[in-house]
Design an enzyme around this catalytic site. Sequence first.
Site, mmCIF file in Angstrom:
data_model
loop_
_atom_site.group_PDB
_atom_site.id
_atom_site.type_symbol
_atom_site.label_atom_id
_atom_site.label_comp_id
_atom_site.label_asym_id
_atom_site.label_seq_id
_atom_site.Cartn_x
_atom_site.Cartn_y
_atom_site.Cartn_z
ATOM 1 N N LYS A 64 0.804 -1.226 0.000
ATOM 2 C CA LYS A 64 0.000 0.000 0.000
ATOM 3 C C LYS A 64 0.838 1.278 0.000
ATOM 4 O O LYS A 64 0.372 2.324 -0.468
ATOM 5 C CB LYS A 64 -0.953 0.006 1.192
ATOM 6 C CG LYS A 64 -2.091 -0.995 1.073
ATOM 7 C CD LYS A 64 -3.074 -0.857 2.219
ATOM 8 C CE LYS A 64 -4.228 -1.832 2.071
ATOM 9 N NZ LYS A 64 -5.248 -1.677 3.133
ATOM 10 N N ASP A 97 -9.896 3.016 1.985
ATOM 11 C CA ASP A 97 -9.889 2.397 3.305
ATOM 12 C C ASP A 97 -10.413 3.343 4.380
ATOM 13 O O ASP A 97 -11.051 2.912 5.340
ATOM 14 C CB ASP A 97 -8.471 1.951 3.683
ATOM 15 C CG ASP A 97 -8.063 0.650 3.018
ATOM 16 O OD1 ASP A 97 -8.957 -0.133 2.646
ATOM 17 O OD2 ASP A 97 -6.848 0.410 2.879
ATOM 18 N N GLY A 123 0.843 0.692 10.482
ATOM 19 C CA GLY A 123 1.070 0.535 9.051
ATOM 20 C C GLY A 123 0.027 1.272 8.231
ATOM 21 O O GLY A 123 -0.662 2.173 8.727
ATOM 22 N N ARG A 145 4.540 -2.182 18.070
ATOM 23 C CA ARG A 145 5.728 -2.877 18.575
ATOM 24 C C ARG A 145 7.005 -2.109 18.266
ATOM 25 O O ARG A 145 7.980 -2.192 18.998
ATOM 26 C CB ARG A 145 5.803 -4.291 17.983
ATOM 27 C CG ARG A 145 4.773 -5.254 18.564
ATOM 28 C CD ARG A 145 4.855 -6.607 17.907
ATOM 29 N NE ARG A 145 4.580 -6.543 16.473
ATOM 30 C CZ ARG A 145 4.614 -7.587 15.660
ATOM 31 N NH1 ARG A 145 4.948 -8.786 16.136
ATOM 32 N NH2 ARG A 145 4.326 -7.448 14.380
#
Length: 263
Positions: A64, A97, A123, A145
């Site tokens: 993406k 999205d 992300g 993370r």
Amino acid sequence: MLKFCVLGSGISYTLSPLIHKTAFRALGADADYFVEDIPSGELGENIVRIKKTYDGFNVTKPFKQDIMLYLDGIDCKVDAVNTVTVRGGEHIGSNTDVFGFASALRDLAGDVRGMRTLVLGAGGAAEAAVCALTDAGADVAIYNRTPERAIGLATRYKAAPVSSAKGLKPELLVNCTSVGNDGVTSPVPDGLDMSALRYGYDLVYSPAHTAFMSDCEKAGAKTAGGLGMLIYQAIAADGIFLGCEPPAELYEEIRKTLEKELS
């Protein structure tokens, strides 16, 4: 006949062909839809062929953001592209999205203005969610993370990056990671206080009910999986592909088709 596809890596499970073919039939479009599942490091080797083969394409993990290097223009506010169309011979990237997540979240939680929200992940999918959430006025924190990625995303949207979930007490929890695709693992971080949780949204759509959703439900929250977002963003993409305004009832038609397929 128009030809479209979804471009990604490790996406043999994708429901995209079924969704888009159902939409094309309902819209009376002379179009077909395919899957381009290529190795994660081979986008550059395949992009010329893909551009020549298709009249447009959707983009999913892990491309993406990488796809943006190969486009003639970008028409979206987020740093991720999931829909590529051809305009005047140029390949233009956009993002449905944000609309897809906002629509699915509204179905689940209604008005989220001021709602304490924790987004897991940083992300491309997380950016779409964070964009929609901040547009809706939610109070957004981001946990990842890799803290540096959370900081970068939070800075762009005036959200709060957090390096630990300890002491956080969200009302809305959103999983934008791929953790949970195995149907067993939950991405809920250690130390998170879920006593005030009202809603849990998982962008994972397969399996239909994830360990993340189970954890949220144990805390008394209402949950939804990623199928709604998947359908909403696909319908918006088809509207761009075909230059039309898909009818609202198309959502339910596609959802019934998918639920029948997945049952």
